[in-house]
Design a protein around this motif. Structure first.
Motif, PDB file in Angstrom:
ATOM      1  N   GLY A  35     -14.492   8.462  14.092  1.00  0.00           N
ATOM      2  CA  GLY A  35     -15.881   8.156  14.935  1.00  0.00           C
ATOM      3  C   GLY A  35     -15.951   8.796  16.262  1.00  0.00           C
ATOM      4  N   ALA A  68     -18.625   7.699  12.049  1.00  0.00           N
ATOM      5  CA  ALA A  68     -18.310   6.495  12.896  1.00  0.00           C
ATOM      6  C   ALA A  68     -19.007   5.227  11.919  1.00  0.00           C
ATOM      7  CB  ALA A  68     -18.933   6.597  13.922  1.00  0.00           C
ATOM      8  N   GLN A  69     -19.777   5.502  11.126  1.00  0.00           N
ATOM      9  CA  GLN A  69     -20.529   4.455  10.422  1.00  0.00           C
ATOM     10  C   GLN A  69     -19.425   3.826   9.659  1.00  0.00           C
ATOM     11  OE1 GLN A  69     -23.504   3.313  11.185  1.00  0.00           O
ATOM     12  NE2 GLN A  69     -23.673   1.794   9.684  1.00  0.00           N
ATOM     13  N   ASN A 101     -16.294   3.824  10.033  1.00  0.00           N
ATOM     14  CA  ASN A 101     -15.159   3.152  10.805  1.00  0.00           C
ATOM     15  C   ASN A 101     -15.802   2.013  11.323  1.00  0.00           C
ATOM     16  OD1 ASN A 101     -12.654   3.303  12.100  1.00  0.00           O
ATOM     17  ND2 ASN A 101     -13.427   3.997  13.939  1.00  0.00           N
ATOM     18  N   ALA A 102     -17.118   1.801  11.482  1.00  0.00           N
ATOM     19  CA  ALA A 102     -17.505   0.618  11.776  1.00  0.00           C
ATOM     20  C   ALA A 102     -17.574  -0.580  10.935  1.00  0.00           C
ATOM     21  CB  ALA A 102     -19.304   0.739  12.200  1.00  0.00           C
ATOM     22  N   VAL A 153     -14.130  -2.655  11.598  1.00  0.00           N
ATOM     23  CA  VAL A 153     -14.161  -3.154  12.960  1.00  0.00           C
ATOM     24  C   VAL A 153     -15.200  -4.321  12.698  1.00  0.00           C
ATOM     25  CG1 VAL A 153     -14.808  -3.044  15.359  1.00  0.00           C
ATOM     26  CG2 VAL A 153     -13.957  -1.057  14.133  1.00  0.00           C
ATOM     27  N   ALA A 154     -16.394  -4.410  12.117  1.00  0.00           N
ATOM     28  CA  ALA A 154     -17.154  -5.668  11.960  1.00  0.00           C
ATOM     29  C   ALA A 154     -16.446  -6.613  11.136  1.00  0.00           C
ATOM     30  CB  ALA A 154     -18.510  -5.046  11.309  1.00  0.00           C
ATOM     31  N   SER A 171     -25.089  -1.879  18.636  1.00  0.00           N
ATOM     32  CA  SER A 171     -24.394  -0.620  18.098  1.00  0.00           C
ATOM     33  C   SER A 171     -24.472  -0.473  16.734  1.00  0.00           C
ATOM     34  CB  SER A 171     -23.243  -0.497  18.996  1.00  0.00           C
ATOM     35  OG  SER A 171     -22.440  -1.616  18.309  1.00  0.00           O
ATOM     36  N   ARG A 172     -23.801   0.589  16.291  1.00  0.00           N
ATOM     37  CA  ARG A 172     -23.352   0.478  14.832  1.00  0.00           C
ATOM     38  C   ARG A 172     -22.630  -0.827  14.328  1.00  0.00           C
ATOM     39  NH1 ARG A 172     -21.531   5.469  16.381  1.00  0.00           N
ATOM     40  NH2 ARG A 172     -22.818   7.328  15.760  1.00  0.00           N
ATOM     41  N   ILE A 173     -21.566  -1.132  15.231  1.00  0.00           N
ATOM     42  CA  ILE A 173     -20.586  -2.186  15.059  1.00  0.00           C
ATOM     43  C   ILE A 173     -21.328  -3.739  15.240  1.00  0.00           C
ATOM     44  CG2 ILE A 173     -18.451  -3.395  15.534  1.00  0.00           C
ATOM     45  CD1 ILE A 173     -17.455  -0.355  16.206  1.00  0.00           C
ATOM     46  N   HIS A 228     -19.677  -5.050  22.014  1.00  0.00           N
ATOM     47  CA  HIS A 228     -19.742  -3.947  21.028  1.00  0.00           C
ATOM     48  C   HIS A 228     -20.485  -2.642  21.787  1.00  0.00           C
ATOM     49  CE1 HIS A 228     -18.055  -6.038  18.062  1.00  0.00           C
ATOM     50  NE2 HIS A 228     -18.717  -7.036  18.336  1.00  0.00           N
ATOM     51  N   GLY A 262     -10.211  -0.786  13.974  1.00  0.00           N
ATOM     52  CA  GLY A 262     -10.691   0.302  13.120  1.00  0.00           C
ATOM     53  C   GLY A 262      -9.804   0.677  12.056  1.00  0.00           C
TER      54      GLY A 262
END
Ligand SMILES: NC(=O)c1ccc[n+]([C@@H]2O[C@H](COP(=O)([O-])OP(=O)(O)OC[C@H]3O[C@@H](n4cnc5c(N)ncnc54)[C@H](O)[C@@H]3O)[C@@H](O)[C@H]2O)c1
Length: 329
Positions: A81, A103-104, A106-107, A110-111, A160-162, A212, A290
């Motif tokens: 990320g 990062a997307q 990896n999001a 996390v989501a 954010s992305r997440i 986030h 993550g």
């Protein structure tokens, strides 16, 4: 296209599956058994030829000296990320160089982790499990009056992305979603099925607040004692972002008193005798939201897609947006 795995020894075998490493070696000229953990110590003969640096967690910094010694470099493809520790100002200044992030990818975990924490918080799962254990299952007078996931309010700090992904994952549930993000328009937030609010309203109304936002100078200790004290009794605070965003002393006081619960996937170093370790209504996990295990291969897949696009002359999937470095993770 000559590429180099600029990362700690062995990391390539954790990040990439054997099939993905094979795919990598078909796509670019690279020795998949050889990584370069220290670019400063890399021989001139190697850097003078390299066109793509493939980086990841613990990779060396791509600084001005490395850039000077790498005249053929076209891209830095990051398999993780944030690039905070890998990129230098010198790299950001080189607008001719493509820098991509996973990062997307990896999001996603996390989501998913956040969704699970939010739904379990609604059930007041930790408090009820603790009471159940304490009575060794003999306590039959379960209090059914509090909590639940029907019409509860969830507050997300940061579209954010997440944060965006969490809002999307929450759509099938009977929950009201509030989002606070000073940089995202109300319309964009409405399209996520959520309502844009200011931070004080978010804390005052939410049964679960999930953080986030990025760790940047403007967000340090943004979760203040005042905001925490405005949360409803029995509410839960979820932190999968970064500890620096939270006033830990204020949070600890609310958690130790039992008034609030929490799921802390990230936290400051806590002393062995920190009372938080023993609060049954606080979940403390060692940064597991993550990517881990097979989820790492999702980030590797995203990096492989970037390399394919680079090779084919197509636009990158996720180039780092240099304009917004101060408000993104
Ligand atoms: N636990 C983990 O394993 C893990 C993994 C990945 C990312 N993270 C963390 O999660 C957080 C979100 O990461 P991301 O990649 O989704 O972020 P991102 O870079 O996609 O987005 C950052 C967002 O925060 C918003 N923002 C900036 N200042 C804000 C403020 N004061 N209030 C509200 N919103 C604000 C920006 O507008 C932007 O929408 C970061 O802190 C990141 O470090 C944790």
């Amino acid at each position: 296209m000559k590429a180099l795995l600029a990362m700690p020894h062995g990391l390539q075998h954790t990040m990439f599956s054997p099939e993905q490493l094979e795919q990598l070696s078909r796509m670019v000229e690279v020795d998949v058994e050889q990584t370069v953990p220290d670019l400063a110590a890399a021989p001139d003969a190697v850097l003078s030829e390299v066109e793509v640096l493939i980086t990841g967690w613990g990779s060396p910094c791509v600084d001005g000296a490395v850039l000077e010694r790498s005249p053929r470099l076209r891209a830095v493809v990051h398999t993780a990320g944030t690039l905070r520790h890998v990129a230098s100002q010198a790299l950001w200044r080189r607008e001719d160089l493509l820098v991509t992030t996973a990062a997307q990818a990896n999001a996603v975990p996390v989501a998913e982790f956040t969704l699970a924490q939010i739904l379990l918080a609604g059930k007041r799962s930790l408090a009820r499990e603790a009471a159940h254990r304490r009575s060794r299952g003999r306590e039959k007078t379960l209090d059914l009056s509090a909590g639940g996931n029907y019409g509860a309010v969830v507050g997300l700090i940061g579209a954010s992305r997440i944060g965006t992904m969490v809002a999307e994952l929450l759509q099938p549930f009977s929950l009201e979603v509030l989002i606070s993000d000073p940089f995202v328009e109300a319309d964009a937030i409405r399209q996520l099925g959520a309502t844009k609010v200011e931070l004080p309203e978010l804390f005052r109304r939410s049964d679960v607040v999930s953080l986030h936002a990025p760790d940047v100078p403007s967000t340090q200790k943004m979760v203040t004692a005042e905001l925490l004290s405005s949360m409803p009794d029995g509410a839960t605070f979820v932190n999968t972002a970064r500890p620096a965003l939270v006033d830990l002393d204020a949070l600890r006081a609310e958690l130790v008193s039992g008034r609030l619960g929490a799921a802390l996937d990230v936290h400051d170093d806590l002393a062995p005798d920190d009372p938080l370790w023993d609060v049954p209504t606080v979940s403390i996990t060692p940064h597991i939201a993550g990517s881990l295990g097979n989820e790492l291969h999702r980030m590797a897949a995203s990096a492989l897609e970037e390399l394919r696009r680079l090779h084919a002359g197509e636009a990158a999937l996720a180039p780092v947006d240099r304009e917004h470095l101060s408000t993104t993770a």
